[in-house]
Design a protein around this motif. Structure first.
Motif, PDB file in Angstrom:
ATOM      1  N   PHE A   1       8.743  -8.528  10.193  1.00  7.46           N
ATOM      2  CA  PHE A   1       8.582  -9.979  10.307  1.00  7.46           C
ATOM      3  C   PHE A   1       9.103 -10.488  11.644  1.00  7.46           C
ATOM      4  CE2 PHE A   1       7.533 -10.324   5.841  1.00  7.46           C
ATOM      5  CZ  PHE A   1       6.701 -11.420   5.822  1.00  7.46           C
ATOM      6  N   MET A   2      10.199  -9.947  12.093  1.00  4.52           N
ATOM      7  CA  MET A   2      10.755 -10.388  13.372  1.00  4.52           C
ATOM      8  C   MET A   2       9.803 -10.050  14.524  1.00  4.52           C
ATOM      9  SD  MET A   2      13.254 -12.061  12.377  1.00  4.52           S
ATOM     10  CE  MET A   2      13.965 -12.531  13.946  1.00  4.52           C
TER      11      MET A   2
ATOM     12  N   ARG B   1       1.530  -5.714   2.274  1.00  5.79           N
ATOM     13  CA  ARG B   1       1.882  -4.489   3.012  1.00  5.79           C
ATOM     14  C   ARG B   1       0.858  -4.130   4.073  1.00  5.79           C
ATOM     15  NH1 ARG B   1       4.586  -0.733  -1.685  1.00  5.79           N
ATOM     16  NH2 ARG B   1       6.258  -2.199  -2.132  1.00  5.79           N
ATOM     17  N   ASP B   2      -0.400  -4.412   3.806  1.00  8.12           N
ATOM     18  CA  ASP B   2      -1.427  -4.143   4.811  1.00  8.12           C
ATOM     19  C   ASP B   2      -1.402  -5.172   5.933  1.00  8.12           C
ATOM     20  OD1 ASP B   2      -2.322  -1.875   3.553  1.00  8.12           O
ATOM     21  OD2 ASP B   2      -4.210  -2.737   2.836  1.00  8.12           O
TER      22      ASP B   2
ATOM     23  N   SER C   1       7.866  -6.418  -2.107  1.00  2.00           N
ATOM     24  CA  SER C   1       7.355  -5.394  -3.022  1.00  2.00           C
ATOM     25  C   SER C   1       6.150  -5.869  -3.826  1.00  2.00           C
ATOM     26  CB  SER C   1       8.464  -4.940  -3.974  1.00  2.00           C
ATOM     27  OG  SER C   1       8.905  -6.028  -4.756  1.00  2.00           O
ATOM     28  N   PHE C   2       5.829  -7.148  -3.762  1.00  3.81           N
ATOM     29  CA  PHE C   2       4.702  -7.703  -4.505  1.00  3.81           C
ATOM     30  C   PHE C   2       3.395  -7.113  -3.994  1.00  3.81           C
ATOM     31  CE2 PHE C   2       1.682 -11.280  -5.307  1.00  3.81           C
ATOM     32  CZ  PHE C   2       1.740 -11.268  -6.682  1.00  3.81           C
ATOM     33  N   ALA C   3       2.526  -6.687  -4.905  1.00  2.00           N
ATOM     34  CA  ALA C   3       1.277  -6.029  -4.526  1.00  2.00           C
ATOM     35  C   ALA C   3       0.238  -6.987  -3.951  1.00  2.00           C
ATOM     36  CB  ALA C   3       0.684  -5.304  -5.724  1.00  2.00           C
ATOM     37  N   GLY C   4       0.331  -8.255  -4.289  1.00  2.80           N
ATOM     38  CA  GLY C   4      -0.622  -9.225  -3.761  1.00  2.80           C
ATOM     39  C   GLY C   4      -1.424  -9.896  -4.852  1.00  2.80           C
ATOM     40  N   LEU C   5      -2.160 -10.921  -4.462  1.00  2.00           N
ATOM     41  CA  LEU C   5      -3.036 -11.659  -5.365  1.00  2.00           C
ATOM     42  C   LEU C   5      -4.467 -11.240  -5.061  1.00  2.00           C
ATOM     43  CD1 LEU C   5      -1.416 -15.212  -5.020  1.00  2.00           C
ATOM     44  CD2 LEU C   5      -1.148 -13.602  -6.931  1.00  2.00           C
ATOM     45  N   ARG C   6      -5.075 -10.536  -5.972  1.00  2.00           N
ATOM     46  CA  ARG C   6      -6.414  -9.989  -5.726  1.00  2.00           C
ATOM     47  C   ARG C   6      -7.508 -11.049  -5.757  1.00  2.00           C
ATOM     48  NH1 ARG C   6      -4.273  -6.654  -3.123  1.00  2.00           N
ATOM     49  NH2 ARG C   6      -3.180  -4.955  -4.085  1.00  2.00           N
ATOM     50  N   LYS C   7      -7.340 -12.086  -6.567  1.00  4.78           N
ATOM     51  CA  LYS C   7      -8.389 -13.101  -6.704  1.00  4.78           C
ATOM     52  C   LYS C   7      -8.282 -14.133  -5.581  1.00  4.78           C
ATOM     53  CE  LYS C   7      -8.591 -12.842 -11.728  1.00  4.78           C
ATOM     54  NZ  LYS C   7      -8.356 -13.621 -12.968  1.00  4.78           N
TER      55      LYS C   7
END
Length: 126
Positions: free
Chosen positions: A73-74, A96-97, A105-111
């Motif tokens: 992030f920095m 992460r991508d 650690s959250f995988a993301g929101l797919r929708k």
């Protein structure tokens, strides 16, 4: 001629607004429940595992002085990255991508609709 070209480009960009511009803040509040374990938002929000998200839309990345951000992030902050709607949408889809090496650690929101709704909800907190 340059003015005409600039106006044409501006109109085309306006026509191609991303889907998240139409998000539903009320629905986003419900989706945001997934985020509450790590993030606070609103008046008096404090850092948890993640930084508070009040005022995040349009803010510079890693801008909360009370939170210790990852090196990833920095580095984005050094590049001058801002949390535009497009950047938030991409990050929320796959954190992460979008910023490799970050600690979320959250995988993301797919929708796409969920991402648009969360962004609309975040925009209600300046």
């Amino acid at each position: 001629m340059k003015l005409k070209t600039a106006l044409t480009v501006a109109c085309l960009v306006g026509i191609a607004l991303p889907a998240h511009a139409d998000g539903d803040a009320e629905a986003g509040e419900k989706v945001f429940r997934k985020c509450k374990a790590c993030h606070m938002i609103g008046e008096g929000a404090k850092p948890r595992v993640g930084p508070p998200l009040t005022g995040v839309v349009g803010a510079e990345v890693a801008s909360n002085e009370d939170f210790k951000y990852s090196d990833a992030f920095m580095a984005k902050k050094e590049e001058g990255m801002v949390w535009s709607e497009d950047n938030l949408a991409a990050y929320l889809e796959n954190p992460r991508d979008f910023i490799p090496g970050n600690k979320m650690s959250f995988a993301g929101l797919r929708k796409e609709e969920d991402r648009a709704d969360v962004i609309a909800y975040l925009e209600t907190f300046e």
